[in-house]
Motif scaffolding. Structure first.
Motif, mmCIF file in Angstrom:
data_model
loop_
_atom_site.group_PDB
_atom_site.id
_atom_site.type_symbol
_atom_site.label_atom_id
_atom_site.label_comp_id
_atom_site.label_asym_id
_atom_site.label_seq_id
_atom_site.Cartn_x
_atom_site.Cartn_y
_atom_site.Cartn_z
ATOM 1 N N ARG A 184 10.790 -4.573 16.268
ATOM 2 C CA ARG A 184 10.924 -6.045 15.823
ATOM 3 C C ARG A 184 11.515 -5.762 14.384
ATOM 4 N N ILE A 185 10.664 -5.046 13.680
ATOM 5 C CA ILE A 185 11.187 -4.960 11.906
ATOM 6 C C ILE A 185 12.622 -4.156 12.039
ATOM 7 N N GLN A 186 12.960 -3.199 12.880
ATOM 8 C CA GLN A 186 14.444 -2.784 12.828
ATOM 9 C C GLN A 186 15.383 -3.806 13.228
ATOM 10 N N VAL A 190 0.819 -1.223 -0.010
ATOM 11 C CA VAL A 190 -0.134 0.074 0.083
ATOM 12 C C VAL A 190 0.857 1.286 -0.128
ATOM 13 N N HIS A 191 0.986 2.008 -1.210
ATOM 14 C CA HIS A 191 2.058 2.897 -1.328
ATOM 15 C C HIS A 191 1.914 4.256 -0.323
ATOM 16 N N ASN A 192 0.661 4.304 0.367
ATOM 17 C CA ASN A 192 0.849 5.823 1.151
ATOM 18 C C ASN A 192 0.743 4.987 2.587
ATOM 19 N N PHE A 193 1.023 3.935 2.800
ATOM 20 C CA PHE A 193 1.364 3.465 4.090
ATOM 21 C C PHE A 193 2.883 3.412 4.416
ATOM 22 N N THR A 194 3.419 3.447 5.617
ATOM 23 C CA THR A 194 4.598 3.343 6.179
ATOM 24 C C THR A 194 5.191 1.784 5.831
ATOM 25 N N VAL A 195 6.506 1.624 5.991
ATOM 26 C CA VAL A 195 6.990 0.314 5.796
ATOM 27 C C VAL A 195 6.690 -0.708 6.886
ATOM 28 N N THR A 196 6.391 -0.057 8.103
ATOM 29 C CA THR A 196 5.853 -0.834 9.145
ATOM 30 C C THR A 196 4.335 -1.131 9.159
ATOM 31 N N GLU A 197 3.717 -0.173 8.611
ATOM 32 C CA GLU A 197 2.196 -0.419 8.538
ATOM 33 C C GLU A 197 2.013 -1.586 7.496
ATOM 34 N N ASN A 198 2.767 -1.442 6.348
ATOM 35 C CA ASN A 198 2.714 -2.604 5.480
ATOM 36 C C ASN A 198 3.132 -3.963 6.010
ATOM 37 N N ILE A 199 3.937 -4.076 6.738
ATOM 38 C CA ILE A 199 4.554 -5.356 7.053
ATOM 39 C C ILE A 199 3.541 -5.971 8.181
ATOM 40 N N ILE A 200 2.918 -4.978 8.920
ATOM 41 C CA ILE A 200 2.311 -5.896 9.930
ATOM 42 C C ILE A 200 0.713 -6.030 9.343
ATOM 43 N N LEU A 201 0.212 -5.513 8.323
ATOM 44 C CA LEU A 201 -0.919 -5.367 7.827
ATOM 45 C C LEU A 201 -1.388 -6.836 7.780
ATOM 46 N N GLY A 202 -2.906 -7.066 8.560
ATOM 47 C CA GLY A 202 -3.402 -8.618 8.572
ATOM 48 C C GLY A 202 -3.054 -9.153 9.754
ATOM 49 N N MET A 203 -1.817 -8.764 10.490
ATOM 50 C CA MET A 203 -1.495 -9.316 11.808
ATOM 51 C C MET A 203 -0.857 -8.235 12.853
ATOM 52 N N GLU A 204 -1.672 -7.251 12.831
ATOM 53 C CA GLU A 204 -1.246 -5.886 13.656
ATOM 54 C C GLU A 204 -1.010 -6.541 15.325
ATOM 55 N N PRO A 205 -0.024 -6.110 15.860
ATOM 56 C CA PRO A 205 0.013 -6.417 17.394
ATOM 57 C C PRO A 205 -0.861 -5.357 18.198
ATOM 58 N N GLN A 206 -1.540 -6.052 19.028
ATOM 59 C CA GLN A 206 -2.718 -5.288 19.754
ATOM 60 C C GLN A 206 -2.216 -5.078 21.093
ATOM 61 N N ARG A 207 -2.397 -3.966 21.818
ATOM 62 C CA ARG A 207 -2.223 -3.463 23.132
ATOM 63 C C ARG A 207 -3.307 -2.742 23.705
ATOM 64 N N ASN A 265 18.664 -3.073 5.762
ATOM 65 C CA ASN A 265 18.829 -1.654 5.909
ATOM 66 C C ASN A 265 17.408 -0.885 5.465
ATOM 67 N N VAL A 266 16.652 -1.229 5.988
ATOM 68 C CA VAL A 266 15.107 -0.505 6.018
ATOM 69 C C VAL A 266 14.858 0.379 7.106
ATOM 70 N N ASP A 267 14.159 1.425 6.700
ATOM 71 C CA ASP A 267 13.697 2.586 7.638
ATOM 72 C C ASP A 267 12.229 2.127 7.979
ATOM 73 N N PRO A 268 11.775 1.336 9.208
ATOM 74 C CA PRO A 268 10.437 1.336 9.369
ATOM 75 C C PRO A 268 9.464 2.417 9.120
ATOM 76 N N ALA A 269 9.907 3.751 9.616
ATOM 77 C CA ALA A 269 8.939 4.911 9.437
ATOM 78 C C ALA A 269 8.755 5.330 7.841
ATOM 79 N N ALA A 270 9.778 5.050 6.989
ATOM 80 C CA ALA A 270 9.581 5.531 5.685
ATOM 81 C C ALA A 270 8.246 5.093 5.053
ATOM 82 N N ARG A 328 12.715 -5.144 -0.535
ATOM 83 C CA ARG A 328 13.153 -5.475 0.930
ATOM 84 C C ARG A 328 11.780 -5.687 2.117
ATOM 85 N N VAL A 329 11.054 -4.771 1.828
ATOM 86 C CA VAL A 329 9.829 -4.609 2.685
ATOM 87 C C VAL A 329 9.192 -5.766 2.454
#
Length: 508
Positions: free
Chosen positions: A120-122, A91-108, A131-136, A148-149
């Protein structure tokens, strides 16, 4: 446990076409296993079955010795199987982190815990040298980084079997080298990798074993260290393949394309091309070499009429075309094989016959006044498809979307060359193609040259540039570093010029 994955006698049929015919594949723990075949051989179908995207008509799948039914990708994920698709699923307007966790988001406490996921991604990124920036944001990162994502998406889900579908098709040579290192790191950690590809050089560089399939059938499995590229190519294509296509003597004619002092701006309104001058003669292939993103895209768009020229002039066969429309340029004898076959080359939901006459549907015999002449269109499209070996399930009425990448590319090249253009601009014409298709397309480009036309070849593949070109123009940061005769240079000299070192002869 000898095999982490075992697929036995897999069969899959679509609309009467047998995509997989009794194919067997075995993958060992910690090995990089290449799956080699021509475009349309059934590689992606076989992996779609392993990843749960479609179901086999027959055959069995065993994971770590246990027979399994992989009903969907969630089941595959649970079994530790991940897949990086040829066209990324991000999803292009999501961050790296949002894309990686999509569908299995950690809940708190009922809320998505982004910070923990990013940490965890870092950690995974560091561990595997990604060498991926989780916030990009995805839209702000390079294609290599997007890949790499996709790899991190698999690792985040604890995948043990990683499927890579044509992973180098969209990468620069430098990114390919980095990806090979990443794959070796993953295998060293005990991960099993299935590499779908038709690039023999990369198989030799990274794979342990290689399973070859041809036209949906299993041909055999070889040990990569002892098998030659020629052997694997012949297994894949079913005949001898020429890696370097012979071409006749270089006899340049008159200037057919002339660029003089071109300055072109990029999307950020800065100069992507600076006072660029170059000529291409009839009877020659001029290769444009450079690291990706050094002005090649803007150069091609300026010539083809997709981008405005700020200063300078473009002549086609003696006629100035600098301010002509795209259609006027086509009518003047310009043809263009675009870099992105899906975005710029085809209307994916149109049939093949409609795609083949996209630029000429208004000409006779294809139209009379406002009416399209369907029988004439169909006959012409059938001839182009036959002539350029375009394979499809339902002939000319097949939607372009359903073709393999290689067949999409052959359809575009067939359409463009059938216009008998004075000048053909070919951008990455064999990207993502197998050796059989590459040899075929190289022959067609050389035939254009031998017929007295000019070909401007823009490619990131240095082997392709050196093998096909008569002259090579090197571009760096939007400037012409120099032009050299292909038979008087090599990969090292061109590489240095691409890096802006060692300006050579400036004749154009």
């Amino acid at each position: 446990m000898e095999y982490v994955v075992e697929m036995r006698d897999i069969r899959k049929e679509f609309l009467g076409i047998v995509a997989n015919d009794a194919i067997t594949l075995t993958v060992r723990p910690g090995e990089i296993h290449a799956l080699l075949g021509e475009n349309g051989a059934g590689k992606s179908t076989l992996m779609s079955i392993l990843f749960g995207l479609c179901q086999p008509d027959r055959g069995k799948i065993f994971i770590r010795g246990q027979e399994v039914k992989i009903a969907n990708p969630n089941v595959a994920n649970d079994l530790g199987i991940g897949m990086v698709h040829q066209h990324f699923k991000l999803v292009h307007n999501f961050t790296v982190t949002e894309n990686i966790i999509l569908g299995m988001e950690p809940q708190r406490f009922g809320a998505v815990h982004i910070k923990a996921a990013a940490e965890r991604i870092q950690e995974l990124s560091r561990h595997y040298g990604l060498n991926v920036d989780p916030a990009a944001k995805i839209e702000d990162v390079s294609v290599g980084m997007q890949q790499r994502v996709e790899i991190l998406k698999m690792l985040y889900r604890n995948a043990e079997v990683l499927i890579f579908d044509e992973p180098t098709a969209v990468l620069t040579p430098q990114e390919i080298t980095e990806l090979i290192k990443i794959m070796q790191n993953l295998a060293a950690e005990g991960k099993s990798i299935i590499l779908i590809t038709h690039k023999l050089k990369e198989i030799k560089a990274v794979a342990d074993r290689c399973t070859v399939i041809r036209r949906g059938k299993y041909v055999g499995v070889v040990d990569v260290a002892t098998a030659s590229e020629q052997t694997m190519a012949e297994m894949m294509v079913g005949r001898q393949v020429s890696f370097i296509v012979p071409k006749g003597e270089y006899r340049p004619g008159k200037v057919l394309l002339k660029l003089e002092g071109l300055t072109v701006l990029n999307h950020a309104r800065t100069a992507a091309l600076k006072s660029f001058s170059l000529s291409a003669y009839g009877g020659e292939i001029v290769g444009v070499a450079g690291v990706d993103g050094n002005g090649q895209t803007e150069l091609v768009e300026a010539i083809t009429g997709l981008r405005k020229v700020e200063t300078g002039h473009i002549w086609l066969d003696g006629k100035e075309i600098t301010n002509l429309s795209v259609r006027q340029r086509i009518d003047a004898g310009l043809a263009h094989v675009p870099e992105d076959r899906q975005k710029r080359g085809l209307v994916l939901d149109y049939s093949l016959e409609d795609n083949i006459i996209l630029e000429i549907y208004g000409r006779e015999p294809f139209a009379k006044g406002w009416l399209l002449n369907r029988p004439a269109i169909r006959q012409y499209a059938q001839e182009v498809m036959q002539h350029f070996d375009v394979r499809s399930a339902q002939g000319v009425v097949t939607a372009a979307r359903s073709l393999s990448g290689g067949n999409q590319q052959k359809a575009i090249i067939g359409r463009e060359i059938s216009l008998n253009p004075r000048v053909l601009i070919a951008v990455q014409p064999t990207r993502g193609l197998d050796v059989g298709s590459i040899e075929y397309i190289h022959r067609r480009l050389i035939a254009q040259r031998d017929a007295g036309f000019a070909v401007l070849l823009v490619s990131l593949d240095l082997d392709e540039i050196l093998n096909l070109s008569d002259r090579i123009a090197v571009i760096s940061h939007g400037e012409l570093i120099g032009t050299v005769n292909a038979d008087q240079t090599d990969e090292i000299k061109i590489g240095l010029m691409m890096a802006g070192v060692g300006k050579e002869g400036q004749e154009t």
